[in-house]
Design a protein around this motif. Structure first.
Motif, PDB file in Angstrom:
ATOM      1  N   VAL A   2      57.289  31.182  56.485  1.00 51.99           N
ATOM      2  CA  VAL A   2      58.041  32.435  56.342  1.00 51.99           C
ATOM      3  C   VAL A   2      58.457  33.024  57.677  1.00 51.99           C
ATOM      4  CG1 VAL A   2      56.798  32.925  54.206  1.00 51.99           C
ATOM      5  CG2 VAL A   2      56.038  33.987  56.346  1.00 51.99           C
ATOM      6  N   LYS A   3      58.037  32.405  58.762  1.00 57.11           N
ATOM      7  CA  LYS A   3      58.341  32.925  60.093  1.00 57.11           C
ATOM      8  C   LYS A   3      59.847  33.018  60.298  1.00 57.11           C
ATOM      9  CE  LYS A   3      55.200  31.726  62.928  1.00 57.11           C
ATOM     10  NZ  LYS A   3      54.321  30.954  63.850  1.00 57.11           N
ATOM     11  N   GLY A   4      60.288  34.170  60.775  1.00 61.55           N
ATOM     12  CA  GLY A   4      61.711  34.384  60.999  1.00 61.55           C
ATOM     13  C   GLY A   4      62.456  34.929  59.793  1.00 61.55           C
ATOM     14  N   ARG A   5      61.825  34.910  58.625  1.00 62.08           N
ATOM     15  CA  ARG A   5      62.454  35.432  57.405  1.00 62.08           C
ATOM     16  C   ARG A   5      61.742  36.664  56.868  1.00 62.08           C
ATOM     17  NH1 ARG A   5      62.420  32.479  52.865  1.00 62.08           N
ATOM     18  NH2 ARG A   5      60.470  31.383  53.385  1.00 62.08           N
ATOM     19  N   PHE A   6      60.428  36.718  57.021  1.00 62.05           N
ATOM     20  CA  PHE A   6      59.623  37.818  56.497  1.00 62.05           C
ATOM     21  C   PHE A   6      59.128  38.689  57.648  1.00 62.05           C
ATOM     22  CE2 PHE A   6      57.937  35.658  52.341  1.00 62.05           C
ATOM     23  CZ  PHE A   6      59.235  35.330  52.005  1.00 62.05           C
ATOM     24  N   ALA A   7      58.933  39.959  57.362  1.00 64.72           N
ATOM     25  CA  ALA A   7      58.386  40.880  58.353  1.00 64.72           C
ATOM     26  C   ALA A   7      57.371  41.792  57.688  1.00 64.72           C
ATOM     27  CB  ALA A   7      59.495  41.701  58.992  1.00 64.72           C
ATOM     28  N   ILE A   8      56.167  41.803  58.238  1.00 66.99           N
ATOM     29  CA  ILE A   8      55.109  42.681  57.736  1.00 66.99           C
ATOM     30  C   ILE A   8      55.083  43.943  58.587  1.00 66.99           C
ATOM     31  CG2 ILE A   8      53.334  41.601  59.188  1.00 66.99           C
ATOM     32  CD1 ILE A   8      51.357  42.006  56.877  1.00 66.99           C
ATOM     33  N   SER A   9      54.844  45.065  57.948  1.00 69.08           N
ATOM     34  CA  SER A   9      54.739  46.331  58.681  1.00 69.08           C
ATOM     35  C   SER A   9      53.799  47.249  57.928  1.00 69.08           C
ATOM     36  CB  SER A   9      56.115  46.974  58.861  1.00 69.08           C
ATOM     37  OG  SER A   9      56.689  47.291  57.601  1.00 69.08           O
ATOM     38  N   ARG A  10      53.418  48.322  58.601  1.00 66.71           N
ATOM     39  CA  ARG A  10      52.483  49.257  57.983  1.00 66.71           C
ATOM     40  C   ARG A  10      52.832  50.671  58.387  1.00 66.71           C
ATOM     41  NH1 ARG A  10      46.853  47.326  59.883  1.00 66.71           N
ATOM     42  NH2 ARG A  10      46.158  49.226  58.823  1.00 66.71           N
ATOM     43  N   ASP A  11      52.540  51.593  57.500  1.00 67.24           N
ATOM     44  CA  ASP A  11      52.675  53.022  57.778  1.00 67.24           C
ATOM     45  C   ASP A  11      51.303  53.625  57.523  1.00 67.24           C
ATOM     46  OD1 ASP A  11      53.117  55.779  57.750  1.00 67.24           O
ATOM     47  OD2 ASP A  11      55.113  55.566  56.877  1.00 67.24           O
ATOM     48  N   ASN A  12      50.541  53.777  58.574  1.00 65.84           N
ATOM     49  CA  ASN A  12      49.166  54.263  58.416  1.00 65.84           C
ATOM     50  C   ASN A  12      49.112  55.694  57.881  1.00 65.84           C
ATOM     51  OD1 ASN A  12      48.052  51.835  59.269  1.00 65.84           O
ATOM     52  ND2 ASN A  12      47.965  52.475  61.417  1.00 65.84           N
ATOM     53  N   ALA A  13      50.107  56.485  58.194  1.00 65.09           N
ATOM     54  CA  ALA A  13      50.131  57.866  57.696  1.00 65.09           C
ATOM     55  C   ALA A  13      50.262  57.896  56.178  1.00 65.09           C
ATOM     56  CB  ALA A  13      51.271  58.629  58.340  1.00 65.09           C
ATOM     57  N   LYS A  14      50.945  56.890  55.633  1.00 72.65           N
ATOM     58  CA  LYS A  14      51.136  56.811  54.181  1.00 72.65           C
ATOM     59  C   LYS A  14      50.162  55.832  53.526  1.00 72.65           C
ATOM     60  CE  LYS A  14      56.076  57.937  54.304  1.00 72.65           C
ATOM     61  NZ  LYS A  14      57.441  57.476  53.952  1.00 72.65           N
ATOM     62  N   ASN A  15      49.288  55.225  54.318  1.00 68.59           N
ATOM     63  CA  ASN A  15      48.365  54.208  53.789  1.00 68.59           C
ATOM     64  C   ASN A  15      49.111  53.142  52.990  1.00 68.59           C
ATOM     65  OD1 ASN A  15      45.907  55.208  54.857  1.00 68.59           O
ATOM     66  ND2 ASN A  15      45.846  56.755  53.247  1.00 68.59           N
ATOM     67  N   THR A  16      50.195  52.648  53.573  1.00 71.88           N
ATOM     68  CA  THR A  16      51.039  51.695  52.877  1.00 71.88           C
ATOM     69  C   THR A  16      51.367  50.511  53.770  1.00 71.88           C
ATOM     70  OG1 THR A  16      52.018  53.471  51.551  1.00 71.88           O
ATOM     71  CG2 THR A  16      53.197  51.382  51.594  1.00 71.88           C
ATOM     72  N   LEU A  17      51.336  49.341  53.162  1.00 72.73           N
ATOM     73  CA  LEU A  17      51.691  48.084  53.811  1.00 72.73           C
ATOM     74  C   LEU A  17      52.984  47.583  53.187  1.00 72.73           C
ATOM     75  CD1 LEU A  17      50.576  45.753  55.721  1.00 72.73           C
ATOM     76  CD2 LEU A  17      49.705  44.723  53.594  1.00 72.73           C
ATOM     77  N   TYR A  18      53.845  46.977  54.006  1.00 67.41           N
ATOM     78  CA  TYR A  18      55.125  46.480  53.512  1.00 67.41           C
ATOM     79  C   TYR A  18      55.314  45.007  53.864  1.00 67.41           C
ATOM     80  CZ  TYR A  18      56.144  51.487  53.393  1.00 67.41           C
ATOM     81  OH  TYR A  18      56.087  52.838  53.149  1.00 67.41           O
ATOM     82  N   LEU A  19      56.172  44.362  53.089  1.00 65.19           N
ATOM     83  CA  LEU A  19      56.610  43.010  53.419  1.00 65.19           C
ATOM     84  C   LEU A  19      58.106  42.929  53.139  1.00 65.19           C
ATOM     85  CD1 LEU A  19      55.656  40.190  54.391  1.00 65.19           C
ATOM     86  CD2 LEU A  19      55.605  39.532  51.967  1.00 65.19           C
ATOM     87  N   GLN A  20      58.898  42.865  54.197  1.00 66.64           N
ATOM     88  CA  GLN A  20      60.336  42.674  54.061  1.00 66.64           C
ATOM     89  C   GLN A  20      60.616  41.183  54.014  1.00 66.64           C
ATOM     90  OE1 GLN A  20      62.900  44.962  53.725  1.00 66.64           O
ATOM     91  NE2 GLN A  20      64.178  43.162  53.392  1.00 66.64           N
ATOM     92  N   MET A  21      61.256  40.747  52.945  1.00 68.93           N
ATOM     93  CA  MET A  21      61.514  39.325  52.740  1.00 68.93           C
ATOM     94  C   MET A  21      63.023  39.096  52.697  1.00 68.93           C
ATOM     95  SD  MET A  21      58.596  38.412  49.915  1.00 68.93           S
ATOM     96  CE  MET A  21      59.407  39.309  48.608  1.00 68.93           C
ATOM     97  N   ASN A  22      63.522  38.299  53.630  1.00 71.17           N
ATOM     98  CA  ASN A  22      64.936  37.986  53.711  1.00 71.17           C
ATOM     99  C   ASN A  22      65.156  36.491  53.531  1.00 71.17           C
ATOM    100  OD1 ASN A  22      65.473  40.730  54.372  1.00 71.17           O
ATOM    101  ND2 ASN A  22      65.085  40.298  56.531  1.00 71.17           N
ATOM    102  N   SER A  23      66.398  36.123  53.268  1.00 67.35           N
ATOM    103  CA  SER A  23      66.755  34.710  53.113  1.00 67.35           C
ATOM    104  C   SER A  23      65.798  33.991  52.163  1.00 67.35           C
ATOM    105  CB  SER A  23      66.767  34.016  54.486  1.00 67.35           C
ATOM    106  OG  SER A  23      67.681  34.651  55.356  1.00 67.35           O
ATOM    107  N   LEU A  24      65.577  34.605  51.022  1.00 64.89           N
ATOM    108  CA  LEU A  24      64.602  34.065  50.078  1.00 64.89           C
ATOM    109  C   LEU A  24      65.039  32.717  49.524  1.00 64.89           C
ATOM    110  CD1 LEU A  24      63.640  37.399  48.383  1.00 64.89           C
ATOM    111  CD2 LEU A  24      62.013  35.795  49.400  1.00 64.89           C
ATOM    112  N   LYS A  25      64.037  31.867  49.296  1.00 66.07           N
ATOM    113  CA  LYS A  25      64.241  30.512  48.787  1.00 66.07           C
ATOM    114  C   LYS A  25      63.493  30.346  47.466  1.00 66.07           C
ATOM    115  CE  LYS A  25      64.138  28.779  53.559  1.00 66.07           C
ATOM    116  NZ  LYS A  25      63.453  27.839  54.487  1.00 66.07           N
TER     117      LYS A  25
END
Length: 112
Positions: free
Chosen positions: A62-85
C-alpha cells in the motif's frame, strides 16, 4: 480497554478513493495505532501504523497509495486510500498497537 469503531468502508471502483475512520472511546494520544486488513481466506495483515508522534510506516503493498493519520484531539485514526485495486478488497480493522483493542471492522470492496 479502549473501544474502537471503524467506519467509511464501501464499494468503490478500481482507481477510486476512500477514507476510513476509527473512533476511539478513550484517549489514544500516547499510543501507537494501526490499520490491518483481512481478505477472505487470508490472515489479518498490518498495512499501516503510526506512532504517538505521527511517524508512519506502511506495508509494501500500500506504500504510496495509502496514508495513515491521527487526530489526537478527536481520538480518531484515519486511513486515506487512493488508487484502490481489487486486491485491496478486505475487512479493515484498527487497533491500538500492543493491546487487545480492536474494532469490529469495516468492509472495503473494490470492484467494477
Amino acid at each position: 480497554q479502549v473501544h474502537l469503531v471503524e467506519s467509511g468502508g464501501a464499494l468503490v471502483q478500481p482507481g477510486g478513493s476512500l477514507r476510513l475512520s476509527c473512533a476511539a472511546f478513550g484517549s489514544i494520544f500516547d499510543r501507537a495505532m494501526g490499520w490491518y486488513r483481512q481478505a477472505p481466506g487470508k490472515e489479518r495483515d498490518m498495512i499501516a501504523i503510526v506512532t504517538r508522534d505521527g511517524i508512519a510506516d506502511y506495508a509494501d503493498s500500500v506504500k504510496g497509495r495509502f496514508a495513515i493519520s491521527r487526530d489526537n484531539a478527536k481520538n480518531t485514526l484515519y486511513l486515506q486510500m487512493n488508487s484502490l485495486k481489487p486486491e485491496d478488497t478486505a475487512i479493515y480493522y484498527c487497533t491500538i498497537i500492543g493491546t487487545a483493542s480492536w474494532g469490529q471492522g469495516t468492509q472495503v470492496t473494490v470492484s467494477s
